[in-house]
Design an enzyme around this catalytic site. Structure first.
Site, PDB file in Angstrom:
ATOM      1  N   LYS A  10      -9.395  -9.297   4.485  1.00 53.37           N
ATOM      2  CA  LYS A  10      -9.669  -9.707   6.000  1.00 53.37           C
ATOM      3  C   LYS A  10     -11.092  -9.833   6.490  1.00 53.37           C
ATOM      4  O   LYS A  10     -11.367 -10.032   7.455  1.00 53.37           O
ATOM      5  CB  LYS A  10      -8.979  -8.691   6.953  1.00 53.37           C
ATOM      6  CG  LYS A  10      -7.261  -8.749   6.977  1.00 53.37           C
ATOM      7  CD  LYS A  10      -6.576  -7.696   7.450  1.00 53.37           C
ATOM      8  CE  LYS A  10      -6.181  -6.658   6.775  1.00 53.37           C
ATOM      9  NZ  LYS A  10      -5.194  -5.662   7.191  1.00 53.37           N
ATOM     10  N   ARG A  34       0.996   5.429  13.336  1.00 54.09           N
ATOM     11  CA  ARG A  34       1.463   4.054  13.675  1.00 54.09           C
ATOM     12  C   ARG A  34       2.980   4.160  13.490  1.00 54.09           C
ATOM     13  O   ARG A  34       3.636   5.043  13.726  1.00 54.09           O
ATOM     14  CB  ARG A  34       0.625   2.936  13.212  1.00 54.09           C
ATOM     15  CG  ARG A  34       0.678   2.957  11.563  1.00 54.09           C
ATOM     16  CD  ARG A  34      -0.406   1.927  11.042  1.00 54.09           C
ATOM     17  NE  ARG A  34      -1.714   2.405  11.304  1.00 54.09           N
ATOM     18  CZ  ARG A  34      -2.497   2.424  10.188  1.00 54.09           C
ATOM     19  NH1 ARG A  34      -2.284   1.978   9.114  1.00 54.09           N
ATOM     20  NH2 ARG A  34      -3.729   2.885  10.548  1.00 54.09           N
TER      21      ARG A  34
END
Length: 283
Positions: A61, A266
């Site tokens: 990324k 999460r």
DNA sequence: GCTTGCGCCTGAATGC
DNA sequence: TGCATTCAGGCGCAAG
């Protein structure tokens, strides 16, 4: 939330949009956005100003503009970063953090609501900036060695999703694509990696590639206005997401309602039937 | 050396 | 209606 396919879309936009241009000046409006810069603001401005952009590269990324075939202007979009190419007289963008003026009158604008992303100049970083040398190759990299990844994954003593998210083993996989790939490969996220067969890990890597290839084809995933390409346009892959964010909806394979479970602060979305919990899960 | 957990950050959505 | 809380998550780093 930009993940690897989205970052690749941005890289392509930069490659066709700014390679060949020269950076004439830089303005930093938010110091947090260059917090990784060695030497701080002065070094950032000096390192980028007057340089010609000769390439646009990516690993996982992280993406970077090659400056004069030698240095690198490295960017990470974090959770909410955008890189936009705008005419200098265009309307100001929200959450504008850094602006680079280009020789042809346009601007590169780095916008970032949550400031998890950032920019820095890496000396001699054209090929691979040393600051990100620990980031492994990603599933779209033709030089990624699948056999090596399979060996490394199986050597780990952890759960398979934790391994997928570890950027030192394989990069570019975030929470969304991890869940999508695990569903395709019919693997539960808590499956201990040291109990996996080589063929299972290979199958998982193929699933990761398939999900990412489809996302790339669609121009990247977009759930809201946070992800856009260099022209400010969003992607359309969200319609194709199978399990992520679909709690309670039927699994497309067997009809069982998709389940959401807390995982690493999460969420993990799974089909309880297609992806049964292992006997000895490794959370 | 390997694995795990925390803090960073904003704004939309939700709860009372 | 309005204020407070929750949630989203990649990365670097510290602690175990």
């Amino acid at each position: 939330m930009p993940e690897l396919p989205e970052v690749e879309v941005v890289r392509r936009g930069l490659e066709s949009g700014v390679v060949g241009s020269r950076i004439t000046g830089v303005d930093v409006f938010e110091a947090r956005s260059i917090r990784r810069q060695v030497g701080g603001r002065a070094e950032f401005v000096a390192g980028a100003t007057g340089r010609s952009v000769t390439g646009a590269r990516r690993r996982g990324k992280f993406l970077w503009l090659v400056l004069d075939d030698r240095d690198a202007l490295v960017a990470h979009l974090g959770m909410s970063g955008q890189i936009l190419i705008r005419p200098a007289d265009a309307e100001p963008d929200r959450h504008l953090r850094v602006v680079a003026g280009l020789s042809d009158g346009r601007q590169l604008r780095f916008c970032d609501q949550r400031t998890f992303g950032g920019l820095f100049v890496s000396r001699d970083g054209a090929k691979l900036p040393p600051e990100i040398a620990h980031i492994a190759r990603d599933p779209l990299d033709p030089e990624l060695d699948d056999d090596q990844v399979v060996t490394a994954v199986r050597r780990r003593r952890t759960g398979v999703k934790r391994a997928l998210l570890d950027q030192r083993l394989i990069s570019g996989i975030g929470n969304i694509y991890a869940d999508e790939a695990l569903w395709r490969a019919r693997l539960h996220y808590a499956r201990p990696t040291d109990t996996m067969r080589r063929s299972e890990v290979h199958r998982l890597l193929e699933a990761v590639r398939a999900v990412m290839a489809e996302a790339l084809e669609a121009g990247g995933t977009s759930f809201d206005a946070l992800y856009v390409d260099v022209n400010g346009n969003g992607g359309y892959f969200e319609r194709a997401l199978t399990v992520y964010g679909r709690e309670g909806e039927p699994c497309p394979r067997c009809g069982t309602p998709i389940r959401r479970r807390p995982f690493m602060n999460r969420s993990s979305y799974t089909c309880p039937r297609c992806q049964p919990r292992p006997r000895r899960p490794h959370w």
